[in-house]
Design an enzyme around this catalytic site. Structure first.
Site, PDB file in Angstrom:
ATOM      1  N   PRO A 154     -92.702 -13.194   8.359  1.00  0.00           N
ATOM      2  CA  PRO A 154     -94.249 -13.191   8.715  1.00  0.00           C
ATOM      3  C   PRO A 154     -94.679 -12.319   9.809  1.00  0.00           C
ATOM      4  CG  PRO A 154     -92.592 -15.339   9.670  1.00  0.00           C
ATOM      5  CD  PRO A 154     -91.538 -14.251   8.763  1.00  0.00           C
ATOM      6  N   GLU A 155     -95.760 -11.752   8.311  1.00  0.00           N
ATOM      7  CA  GLU A 155     -96.513 -10.828   8.983  1.00  0.00           C
ATOM      8  C   GLU A 155     -97.795 -11.448  10.107  1.00  0.00           C
ATOM      9  OE1 GLU A 155     -96.951  -7.273   7.446  1.00  0.00           O
ATOM     10  OE2 GLU A 155     -95.495  -7.344   6.602  1.00  0.00           O
TER      11      GLU A 155
ATOM     12  N   ARG B  76     -81.585 -16.239  11.561  1.00  0.00           N
ATOM     13  CA  ARG B  76     -81.497 -14.957  12.163  1.00  0.00           C
ATOM     14  C   ARG B  76     -81.562 -14.843  13.337  1.00  0.00           C
ATOM     15  NH1 ARG B  76     -83.640 -10.135   7.763  1.00  0.00           N
ATOM     16  NH2 ARG B  76     -82.375  -8.635   9.797  1.00  0.00           N
TER      17      ARG B  76
END
Length: 269
Positions: A2-3, A106
């Site tokens: 996500p940016e 992650r």
DNA sequence: CTGAGCACCTGAGGGC
DNA sequence: TGCCCTCAGGTGCTCA
């Protein structure tokens, strides 16, 4: 990850479930993400009185003068009313409107619980640069900030001290729109270059937010729909494909251990 | 102070 | 089928 546009989209997606609602159930299933996770008992029962985004952090201010600080990392995602618990579902926030699940394979994400008064001085937040969509992110600010930066502009754009929220995708995309080569040394850019760059960073991010964020491997809206800005990428992920503007093959290089994509014809050093 | 490199961690995809 | 390698949206730390 996500940016910024994806974080913004996530925030808006989660808002109807969280804002002004009491957290009637809090489940924390993982001892640590990037940092240790808080005790659910201290959060449960509090009401979310405000939600905001700063950089790529989502802040949920609670009724007892504390704040939940959420960062999605590289692979984090929020889902509303997920039908079944799955692997990597780390945090569940239940309100009368539904359940928000934070999933992050992650575990580069972050979930912290802090006194609201300590936010401004918190190490993760206190040195952040201006918001890219804010009024203080101007040509003269950027010119000043880059004066002593001899590093390449692309990794410099991703430096949170200079400006927040510009990640790997939108750094490449903004430079393409600005006709700036990613390896140009930051302090060599003229005010006219920077004027273009600022304009295109704001435009690229705004376009992506309007499109509901990009849909990369690990990103879906909080409601499960896919964003569609991805189909509008000019350079990111398009190695060896023709430039939309001049048909030259898009090039991929590595800068600061991250992939950079650009058009060698449209973006001159 | 700066810049470069590494660290955290899992999962997907390609080559053999 | 399976093993091994590379790569992925972030960002903070260490070291020269």
């Amino acid at each position: 990850m996500p940016e910024l546009p994806e974080v913004e989209t996530t925030l808006h997606g989660a808002s109807p479930t969280l804002l002004h609602q009491p957290l009637t159930g809090v489940t924390i299933r993982v001892p640590k993400l990037r940092l240790p996770t808080p005790n659910a008992a201290n959060i449960q029962g509090q009401t979310v009185i405000n939600l905001e985004r700063r950089a790529k952090y989502i802040l949920a201010h609670l009724s007892n003068h504390t704040t939940l600080l959420l960062h999605l990392g590289m692979s984090g995602r929020l889902t509303i009313n997920k039908p079944a618990l799955e692997k990597n579902d780390h945090i569940l926030l239940q309100t009368p409107k539904g359940t928000i699940t934070f999933t992050d394979p992650r575990r580069f994400g972050l979930f912290l619980h802090l006194p609201t008064s300590q936010l401004a001085s918190h190490p993760l937040l206190k040195n952040l640069g201006p918001e890219p969509l804010g009024a203080t992110f101007t040509t003269s600010y950027l010119h000043q900030a880059l004066q002593k930066k001899s590093t390449a502009i692309k990794p410099t754009l991703m430096d949170n001290h200079i400006v927040v929220g510009v990640g790997n995708i939108y750094a490449s995309e903004s430079l393409f729109r600005s006709h700036i080569h990613p390896q140009t040394r930051a302090h060599q850019l003229t005010k006219s270059h920077l004027n273009q760059l600022i304009k295109h960073i704001k435009q690229t991010l705004t376009d992506a937010i309007k499109a509901g964020g990009s849909s990369l491997k690990d990103f879906t809206h909080s409601n499960g729909q896919l964003g569609y800005f991805q189909s509008q990428f000019n350079v990111y992920g398009r190695e060896n494909q023709p430039c939309h503007r001049c048909q030259t093959k898009i090039k991929k290089i590595t800068q600061a251990q991250r992939a950079t994509f650009f058009c060698p014809t449209c973006q001159k050093l």
